[in-house]
Design an enzyme around this catalytic site. Structure first.
Site, PDB file in Angstrom:
ATOM      1  N   HIS A  50       7.875  30.158 -58.277  1.00 13.93           N
ATOM      2  CA  HIS A  50       6.318  30.086 -58.225  1.00 13.93           C
ATOM      3  C   HIS A  50       5.853  31.302 -57.672  1.00 13.93           C
ATOM      4  O   HIS A  50       6.662  32.015 -56.806  1.00 13.93           O
ATOM      5  CB  HIS A  50       5.682  28.641 -57.455  1.00 13.93           C
ATOM      6  CG  HIS A  50       6.188  28.642 -56.204  1.00 13.93           C
ATOM      7  ND1 HIS A  50       7.146  27.793 -55.742  1.00 13.93           N
ATOM      8  CD2 HIS A  50       5.629  29.573 -55.016  1.00 13.93           C
ATOM      9  CE1 HIS A  50       7.153  28.058 -54.348  1.00 13.93           C
ATOM     10  NE2 HIS A  50       6.499  28.889 -53.929  1.00 13.93           N
TER      11      HIS A  50
HETATM   12  C1  T46 Z   1       7.073  29.392 -50.752  1.00 14.02           C
HETATM   13  C2  T46 Z   1       8.529  29.101 -50.471  1.00 14.02           C
HETATM   14  C3  T46 Z   1       9.147  30.135 -49.714  1.00 14.02           C
HETATM   15  C4  T46 Z   1       3.625  20.550 -48.405  1.00 14.02           C
HETATM   16  O1  T46 Z   1       3.334  19.232 -48.380  1.00 14.02           O
HETATM   17  N1  T46 Z   1       3.284  21.162 -47.337  1.00 14.02           N
HETATM   18  C5  T46 Z   1       3.635  22.604 -47.257  1.00 14.02           C
HETATM   19  O2  T46 Z   1       3.146  23.183 -46.550  1.00 14.02           O
HETATM   20  C6  T46 Z   1       4.543  23.104 -48.281  1.00 14.02           C
HETATM   21  C7  T46 Z   1       5.063  24.318 -48.116  1.00 14.02           C
HETATM   22  C8  T46 Z   1       5.071  22.204 -49.172  1.00 14.02           C
HETATM   23  N2  T46 Z   1       4.742  20.861 -49.383  1.00 14.02           N
HETATM   24  C9  T46 Z   1       5.283  19.901 -50.389  1.00 14.02           C
HETATM   25  C10 T46 Z   1       5.051  20.510 -51.832  1.00 14.02           C
HETATM   26  C11 T46 Z   1       6.088  19.882 -52.284  1.00 14.02           C
HETATM   27  O3  T46 Z   1       5.771  18.406 -52.735  1.00 14.02           O
HETATM   28  O4  T46 Z   1       6.547  19.884 -49.977  1.00 14.02           O
HETATM   29  C12 T46 Z   1       7.353  19.658 -51.198  1.00 14.02           C
HETATM   30  C13 T46 Z   1       8.200  21.012 -51.478  1.00 14.02           C
HETATM   31  O5  T46 Z   1       7.513  22.237 -51.722  1.00 14.02           O
HETATM   32  P1  T46 Z   1       7.900  23.277 -52.932  1.00 14.02           P
HETATM   33  O6  T46 Z   1       8.776  22.745 -53.822  1.00 14.02           O
HETATM   34  O7  T46 Z   1       6.714  24.357 -53.200  1.00 14.02           O
HETATM   35  O8  T46 Z   1       9.140  24.092 -51.970  1.00 14.02           O
HETATM   36  P2  T46 Z   1       9.677  25.326 -52.406  1.00 14.02           P
HETATM   37  O9  T46 Z   1      11.034  25.764 -51.342  1.00 14.02           O
HETATM   38  O10 T46 Z   1       9.968  25.531 -53.627  1.00 14.02           O
HETATM   39  O11 T46 Z   1       8.728  26.476 -51.716  1.00 14.02           O
HETATM   40  C14 T46 Z   1       8.338  26.736 -50.610  1.00 14.02           C
HETATM   41  C15 T46 Z   1       6.831  26.820 -50.382  1.00 14.02           C
HETATM   42  O12 T46 Z   1       5.965  25.674 -51.095  1.00 14.02           O
HETATM   43  C16 T46 Z   1       6.406  27.965 -50.973  1.00 14.02           C
HETATM   44  O13 T46 Z   1       4.999  28.502 -50.482  1.00 14.02           O
HETATM   45  O14 T46 Z   1       6.776  30.548 -50.986  1.00 14.02           O
HETATM   46  O15 T46 Z   1       8.801  27.792 -49.951  1.00 14.02           O
END
Ligand code: T46
Length: 137
Positions: A50
């Protein structure tokens, strides 16, 4: 230009252990509003996939290693292996990022400039490419 860069923080101490201090808006180019960390990622999993519209972040690998792939949608790409816990990868807005090759025991700490806001994410690659065409032209 790829709005991504490796940052090196001062590591203090040697024989008695190490200490790395990071001060908001002094050692990094934004006020830290949020900290989160990622652990227990199986080695075959790719996370991220993303971009963000406004968010600035610094990624630090406190233990283990992980590869961070970044690109700006304009054929500029960078793959960075994070494995030194006094180094951080700054990622600015409008950068597509993917994290892969998590070693066992990896702890990825992220310092973020904004509170969590799902509306700041672009999670569809085609939509991202379209947005960067507008952003970088
Ligand atoms: C990024 C990379 C490096 C929350 O509720 N609060 C938060 O602060 C974050 C970061 C995520 N979430 C929730 C959203 C999703 O339901 O946690 C779940 C997993 O998040 P995501 O799939 O976006 O995780 P990554 O590892 O793909 O990405 C994360 C960050 O979201 C993103 O900003 O740059 O780490």
């Amino acid at each position: 230009m790829l709005n991504v860069g490796l940052m090196k923080f001062m590591k203090r101490g040697e024989n008695s252990g190490n200490l790395v201090a990071i001060e908001s808006a002094r050692d990094i180019p934004f006020e830290i509003k949020r900290i989160y960390y990622i652990t227990n990622v199986p080695s075959n999993v790719i996370r991220g996939c993303h971009s963000h519209t406004r968010l600035h972040q610094v990624l630090l690998c406190l233990n283990g290693s992980v590869t961070i792939h970044t690109q700006n949608g304009n054929s500029e790409k960078l793959s960075t292996v994070l494995s030194v816990n006094s180094e951080g990868l700054y990622i600015g807005p409008n950068i597509w990022r993917e994290m892969s090759d998590f070693a066992s025991g990896t702890v990825l700490l992220v310092l973020a400039s904004e509170y969590y806001d799902e509306s700041d994410y672009i999670r569809n690659y085609e939509e991202y490419l379209k947005s960067t065409t507008d952003f970088f032209k």
